[in-house]
Motif scaffolding. Structure first.
Motif, PDB file in Angstrom:
ATOM      1  N   ALA A  57     -10.800   3.654  -1.020  1.00  0.00           N
ATOM      2  CA  ALA A  57     -11.267   3.247  -2.342  1.00  0.00           C
ATOM      3  C   ALA A  57     -12.776   3.432  -2.470  1.00  0.00           C
ATOM      4  O   ALA A  57     -13.530   2.469  -2.608  1.00  0.00           O
ATOM      5  CB  ALA A  57     -10.885   1.792  -2.609  1.00  0.00           C
ATOM      6  N   GLU A  85      -5.656  -0.318  -1.273  1.00  0.00           N
ATOM      7  CA  GLU A  85      -6.862   0.260  -0.703  1.00  0.00           C
ATOM      8  C   GLU A  85      -8.121  -0.501  -1.098  1.00  0.00           C
ATOM      9  O   GLU A  85      -9.074  -0.600  -0.326  1.00  0.00           O
ATOM     10  CB  GLU A  85      -7.023   1.715  -1.170  1.00  0.00           C
ATOM     11  N   GLY A  86      -8.145  -0.988  -2.340  1.00  0.00           N
ATOM     12  CA  GLY A  86      -9.347  -1.619  -2.860  1.00  0.00           C
ATOM     13  C   GLY A  86      -9.341  -3.119  -2.659  1.00  0.00           C
ATOM     14  O   GLY A  86      -9.159  -3.612  -1.547  1.00  0.00           O
ATOM     15  N   GLY A  95      -3.246   2.404  -4.498  1.00  0.00           N
ATOM     16  CA  GLY A  95      -3.877   3.557  -3.874  1.00  0.00           C
ATOM     17  C   GLY A  95      -2.832   4.550  -3.406  1.00  0.00           C
ATOM     18  O   GLY A  95      -1.658   4.488  -3.771  1.00  0.00           O
ATOM     19  N   THR A 136     -12.351   0.663  -6.686  1.00  0.00           N
ATOM     20  CA  THR A 136     -11.631   1.927  -6.627  1.00  0.00           C
ATOM     21  C   THR A 136     -12.163   2.942  -7.634  1.00  0.00           C
ATOM     22  O   THR A 136     -12.227   4.139  -7.353  1.00  0.00           O
ATOM     23  CB  THR A 136     -10.128   1.691  -6.876  1.00  0.00           C
TER      24      THR A 136
END
Length: 336
Positions: A57, A85-86, A95, A136
C-alpha cells in the motif's frame, strides 16, 4: 563499477539460497507481483538509473538511487505482506494477493529483484493514527509509511496505524489492538503514537488507556516506545504554532506533555516527534513548511494535519534520528 554491476547481476540470477528459504526473483519493469503468503520478506534489489521501490500500500521501501548508465547499486529491505495491505480497518480495500513491488523515481529503470521469506525477522510495530497510516491511495501519506526506507534489511516495519484512531477506539475496536497484540513476539519494538483523535479524552482516561496499551505490549514480551504526535500546520500571528498545532486537545489537555510524563514515569524510551517536527515546521516558517502537508495547489485540498509524500519522508527521518539517539536495539539496522 560496470563489471561489478554485471557480477552482481549474475549473482542475482545464479546464486542459490537454502531450499527452505524459497527465494523468488524477477526482473521488474514498472510493477511486479510475487505470489507469496502473508509474512515478512527480505527484498534484494539491483538498481540502476534513478530508481526506488514502493511495496504493497504505497509503502516506501527503498528511496531512489541515482546512478550513471551501466552502473548498479545493491539495496535490501525487509517488508511485511498482509491482508488488508493498508490500514487494519480494510476501509480502502484488501489490496492484491501476494507482494506488490512498484518501481519509483524520476527515471526508473528495470530492476532485478529477489524476495526471500524471513519468518524470524525482528519487527517494529506501529500503533497510531492517520498521521502514520499506510494510505493505499494518494494524496495522503503517513510517516510510518515512509519508515522502511530508513532501514537496511533486518527489521520489518509492521504499520498498524489506523485513520481516526484514538487511545479509546484503538482499544475498543477488535480490528486494532486486539489483533496486533497477539502478533507481538518477545523483543519486538512497538511504537505507540496516539493523540490527534483524543480530542475529548480527559487526562485521567488518556493515561489509563496508555497504561493498558503499554501493559499489553509488555505482557507479550514486546518493547514499548512512546512517540509524541507530529505537529499540525496551525500558526498564530506570532509565527509560532498554536496550541491546536501542538496537539493540545479540546479539554486543554497537553497530550504530548502527558506522553512525555508517562515515558518518564515508566522509564520507557521516548521519541519526541512533537518537539522535532515543531523545530522543523517553525524553522521553515508558515509558507515554506506547507509542502510537508497537503496543499490546495498540489493536492486539491489544504490539510493542516495529513502529510504529503515529501512530508512523510521528512517526519520519518525525524523518527529514525530519534530512534538512533535513543539507542533502541533496532537502530543498528538504520542506514548510514
Amino acid at each position: 563499477m560496470k563489471l561489478l554491476g554485471l557480477a552482481l547481476a549474475a549473482a542475482f540470477t545464479l546464486g542459490a539460497a537454502p531450499a527452505d528459504a524459497a527465494p523468488r526473483w524477477t526482473v521488474c519493469a514498472g510493477t511486479c507481483s510475487f505470489a507469496v503468503p502473508a509474512g515478512d520478506y527480505e527484498i534484494e534489489a539491483l538498481l540502476t538509473g534513478q530508481t526506488g521501490l514502493d511495496v504493497e500500500a504505497r509503502r516506501i521501501a527503498l528511496a531512489p538511487v541515482d546512478t550513471r548508465p551501466g552502473r548498479y547499486v545493491h539495496r535490501s529491505v525487509t517488508v511485511e505482506v498482509r491482508t488488508p495491505e493498508g490500514m487494519p480497518s480494510g476501509e480502502d480495500g484488501p489490496g492484491t494477493p501476494g507482494l506488490q513491488v512498484r518501481l519509483t523515481g524520476p527515471a526508473p529503470r528495470p530492476a532485478r529483484i529477489i524476495v526471500t521469506p524471513k519468518p524470524k525477522a525482528p519487527r517494529i510495530f506501529v500503533i497510531s493514527d492517520s498521521t502514520a497510516s499506510d494510505w493505499t491511495f494518494p494524496p495522503k501519506n503517513g510517516w510510518a509509511q515512509a519508515l522502511p526506507e530508513f532501514f537496511r534489511a533486518g527489521p520489518s516495519v509492521r504499520n498498524y496505524a489506523q485513520s481516526g484512531a484514538s487511545t479509546v477506539s484503538y482499544l475498543a475496536d477488535p480490528r486494532y489492538f486486539a489483533r496486533v497484540r497477539p502478533m507481538i513476539r518477545p523483543g519486538d519494538t512497538v511504537l505507540i503514537q496516539l493523540a490527534h483523535n483524543d480530542k475529548q479524552t480527559t487526562e485521567d482516561d488518556y493515561r489509563a488507556n496508555l497504561a493498558t496499551l503499554l501493559d499489553g505490549v509488555r505482557a507479550q514480551g514486546g518493547a514499548p516506545v512512546v512517540v509524541t504526535p507530529p505537529v499540525r500546520h496551525r500558526f498564530g500571528a506570532d509565527g509560532k504554532l498554536t496550541p491546536l498545532g501542538l496537539v493540545v486537545n479540546n479539554l486543554g489537555v497537553d497530550l504530548p506533555a502527558v506522553l512525555r510524563d508517562v515515558a518518564r514515569q515508566r522509564k520507557l524510551p521516548l521519541l519526541d516527534l512533537t518537539a522535532r517536527s515543531q523545530v522543523l515546521v517553525e524553522g521553515l516558517g508558515e509558507a515554506a513548511s506547507w509542502p510537508l502537508y497537503l496543499t490546495l495547489a498540489h493536492d486539491g485540498v489544504d490539510d493542516a494535519t495529513h502529510l504529503s509524500r515529501y512530508g512523510a519522508e521528512q517526519f520519518a527521518a525525524l523518527v529514525a534520528r530519534a530512534m538512533r539517539q535513543a539507542r533502541l536495539p533496532v537502530a543498528r539496522f538504520l542506514r548510514p
